[in-house]
Design a protein around this motif. Structure first.
Motif, PDB file in Angstrom:
ATOM      1  N   GLY A 179       0.819  -1.217   0.000  1.00 40.89           N
ATOM      2  CA  GLY A 179       0.000   0.000   0.000  1.00 40.89           C
ATOM      3  C   GLY A 179       0.847   1.258   0.000  1.00 40.89           C
ATOM      4  N   GLN A 180       1.910   1.256   0.795  1.00 39.15           N
ATOM      5  CA  GLN A 180       2.811   2.414   0.835  1.00 39.15           C
ATOM      6  C   GLN A 180       3.380   2.720  -0.544  1.00 39.15           C
ATOM      7  N   ALA A 181       3.817   1.676  -1.244  1.00 38.73           N
ATOM      8  CA  ALA A 181       4.449   1.864  -2.550  1.00 38.73           C
ATOM      9  C   ALA A 181       3.491   2.511  -3.544  1.00 38.73           C
ATOM     10  N   VAL A 182       2.261   2.013  -3.593  1.00 38.05           N
ATOM     11  CA  VAL A 182       1.285   2.533  -4.559  1.00 38.05           C
ATOM     12  C   VAL A 182       0.877   3.954  -4.202  1.00 38.05           C
ATOM     13  N   ILE A 183       0.635   4.218  -2.936  1.00 35.67           N
ATOM     14  CA  ILE A 183       0.244   5.572  -2.519  1.00 35.67           C
ATOM     15  C   ILE A 183       1.351   6.571  -2.829  1.00 35.67           C
ATOM     16  N   ALA A 184       2.594   6.213  -2.481  1.00 37.80           N
ATOM     17  CA  ALA A 184       3.718   7.126  -2.733  1.00 37.80           C
ATOM     18  C   ALA A 184       3.866   7.414  -4.224  1.00 37.80           C
ATOM     19  N   ALA A 185       3.731   6.373  -5.048  1.00 39.30           N
ATOM     20  CA  ALA A 185       3.850   6.564  -6.498  1.00 39.30           C
ATOM     21  C   ALA A 185       2.766   7.497  -7.020  1.00 39.30           C
ATOM     22  N   LYS A 186       1.531   7.301  -6.556  1.00 39.55           N
ATOM     23  CA  LYS A 186       0.425   8.139  -7.027  1.00 39.55           C
ATOM     24  C   LYS A 186       0.570   9.578  -6.541  1.00 39.55           C
ATOM     25  N   LYS A 187       1.033   9.757  -5.306  1.00 38.72           N
ATOM     26  CA  LYS A 187       1.275  11.113  -4.810  1.00 38.72           C
ATOM     27  C   LYS A 187       2.375  11.790  -5.633  1.00 38.72           C
ATOM     28  N   TYR A 188       3.417  11.033  -5.918  1.00 38.04           N
ATOM     29  CA  TYR A 188       4.536  11.578  -6.689  1.00 38.04           C
ATOM     30  C   TYR A 188       4.093  11.958  -8.101  1.00 38.04           C
ATOM     31  N   GLN A 189       3.343  11.066  -8.730  1.00 39.09           N
ATOM     32  CA  GLN A 189       2.885  11.330 -10.098  1.00 39.09           C
ATOM     33  C   GLN A 189       1.975  12.557 -10.155  1.00 39.09           C
ATOM     34  N   ALA A 190       1.270  12.825  -9.042  1.00 38.69           N
ATOM     35  CA  ALA A 190       0.367  13.978  -9.020  1.00 38.69           C
ATOM     36  C   ALA A 190       1.112  15.303  -9.070  1.00 38.69           C
ATOM     37  N   THR A 191       2.429  15.288  -8.737  1.00 34.55           N
ATOM     38  CA  THR A 191       3.217  16.521  -8.807  1.00 34.55           C
ATOM     39  C   THR A 191       3.690  16.820 -10.221  1.00 34.55           C
ATOM     40  N   GLY A 192       3.564  15.843 -11.121  1.00 30.44           N
ATOM     41  CA  GLY A 192       4.016  16.035 -12.489  1.00 30.44           C
ATOM     42  C   GLY A 192       5.503  15.870 -12.666  1.00 30.44           C
ATOM     43  N   CYS A 193       6.171  15.285 -11.640  1.00 33.81           N
ATOM     44  CA  CYS A 193       7.627  15.112 -11.702  1.00 33.81           C
ATOM     45  C   CYS A 193       7.999  13.761 -12.298  1.00 33.81           C
ATOM     46  N   LYS A 194       9.248  13.647 -12.689  1.00 37.91           N
ATOM     47  CA  LYS A 194       9.801  12.379 -13.147  1.00 37.91           C
ATOM     48  C   LYS A 194      10.873  11.935 -12.154  1.00 37.91           C
TER      49      LYS A 194
END
Length: 411
Positions: free
Chosen positions: A381-396
């Protein structure tokens, strides 16, 4: 599933969507870590309780082995919000490791019970919003209190706390986990005040008055008595109150033995029998007041009702107020999907009763099958949440970025 151990490793979980390379550090108890690449999540074997140097060294060796095996160099690190977990401290240390300075590695804190619910959703391939019911012993809340009896409206990126058990003091902190009688005293005190000591109960006769007074003073003066909404601690309190387990010699002993007592009751005569409880809405959050449950148990003890019957009625009550809160949330949000997660749902009796009630009321229910419902599953769960939060910033990942994601205060 209790543990996803070596027989399952390194079989990946197919996420059915692409995410960046993430390291999720897991929690403290029943620790696992999770690495992601592409559309796959690779959960580690059961590491165990991450509480000492030896277990941390094994954790580090296992992680390095996985990184080499799957050619993963994560640019995002996810961790629990609890600042004292070794897994959290490891994540912070890794962030500041000079070897990763060039990568702009990002550190993302994830709330414990949100991770539980998303782990269950990923386990079932569910997307969108669900009502998440997370029942366990301990999880660091966003308000700094100890959560554990939680109702969330959650998706892969965010959550809203929509309900929880009423906060109760935890006298002695972690010591109360080892000594369930402390929670029984706390619940009695919150329900009946100091008058509970006048009750002619076997529970009261067992304890030295000076010991009880010390605990009451700790609660009154807020000395090492943090507030908790933990379902696990409610099970502990009831187990001790009805003379099943006062001091635990292994994890969750009080709750396990309470379940065993309840399972002695057969037939249908108690299927609909339970205790009263109250639910109030406060600032948009449903609060389950469990004090009437304690009062009902005290009345049964006065009447010399057998322990198995009290235990069975208690299980019925927990399942009933779980349904009650979910019905209120469904009416409020229109969501009819419920994900059940957390170590308390290793209790098969409670899980079956809760599922039966929810399904009879037209809820679509999800439970764990490939990933543990306990803390062994939260790294996913941590991995998926962190990825989705990160992707929401528009960063790579691995690219310097001025956008900031404030999810954890490193000071």
């Amino acid at each position: 599933m209790i543990r996803r151990s070596r027989g399952y490793i390194p079989l990946p979980i197919d996420l059915e969507f692409e995410i960046p390379q993430v390291l999720a550090c897991g929690g403290e108890l029943k620790n696992t870590f999770c690495l992601t690449r592409g559309r796959y999540a690779f959960l580690s074997q059961h590491i165990g309780d991450l509480k000492n140097w030896e277990s941390l060294r094994f954790y580090e060796r296992s992680l390095e082995h996985f990184k080499r095996l799957f050619s993963i160099e994560p640019g995002i690190i996810a961790h629990d919000l609890h600042p004292e977990y070794l897994s959290t401290k490891y994540a912070v240390q890794l962030k500041h490791d000079m070897r990763y300075a060039i990568c702009d590695m990002r550190l993302i804190g994830v709330q414990h019970h949100h991770a539980h619910i998303i782990s269950c959703m990923v386990d079932n391939g569910v997307k969108g919003k669900v009502i998440g019911v997370a029942f366990d012993g301990t999880g660091y809340g966003t308000d700094g209190k100890i959560w554990g009896g939680e109702f969330l409206i959650a998706d892969y990126r965010d959550f809203k706390r929509a309900g929880h058990l009423k906060y109760i003091p935890l006298p002695g902190g972690d010591k109360a986990i080892e000594e369930p009688y402390r929670m029984a005293i706390s619940y009695l005190y919150q329900t009946l005040g100091k008058d509970f000591q006048k009750l002619k109960l076997d529970f009261n006769r067992k304890w030295n008055k000076n010991k009880v007074q010390i605990l009451l003073k700790m609660i009154d003066k807020d000395i090492n008595s943090p507030l908790t909404s933990s379902m696990g601690r409610l099970f502990d309190a009831v187990s001790s109150l009805i003379r099943i387990c006062d001091i635990s010699s292994y994890e969750a002993q009080a709750a396990i033995e309470l379940q065993q007592e309840a399972e002695k009751v057969t037939g249908s005569r108690l299927q609909a029998t339970g205790y009263k409880y109250k639910i109030r809405e406060e600032k948009g959050i449903f609060i389950v007041d469990t004090r009437p449950i304690i009062l009902g148990i005290v009345e049964d003890l006065k009447k010399k009702v057998a322990e198995p019957i009290i235990a069975a009625k208690f299980h019925n009550t927990v399942a009933e107020f779980t349904l009650d809160v979910c019905k209120r949330l469904k009416k409020k949000t229109g969501i009819d999907r419920v994900a059940l997660s957390g170590g308390v749902f290793q209790n098969r009796l409670l899980l079956d009763k809760t599922l039966e009630k929810l399904r009879k009321n037209s809820f679509i229910c999800y439970t764990h099958s490939r990933v543990p419902t306990n803390d062994g599953g939260i790294s996913l769960g941590q991995a998926v949440i962190a990825a989705k939060k990160y992707q929401a910033t528009g960063c790579k990942p691995h690219v310097a970025c001025r956008k900031s994601l404030v999810v954890y205060d490193e000071r």
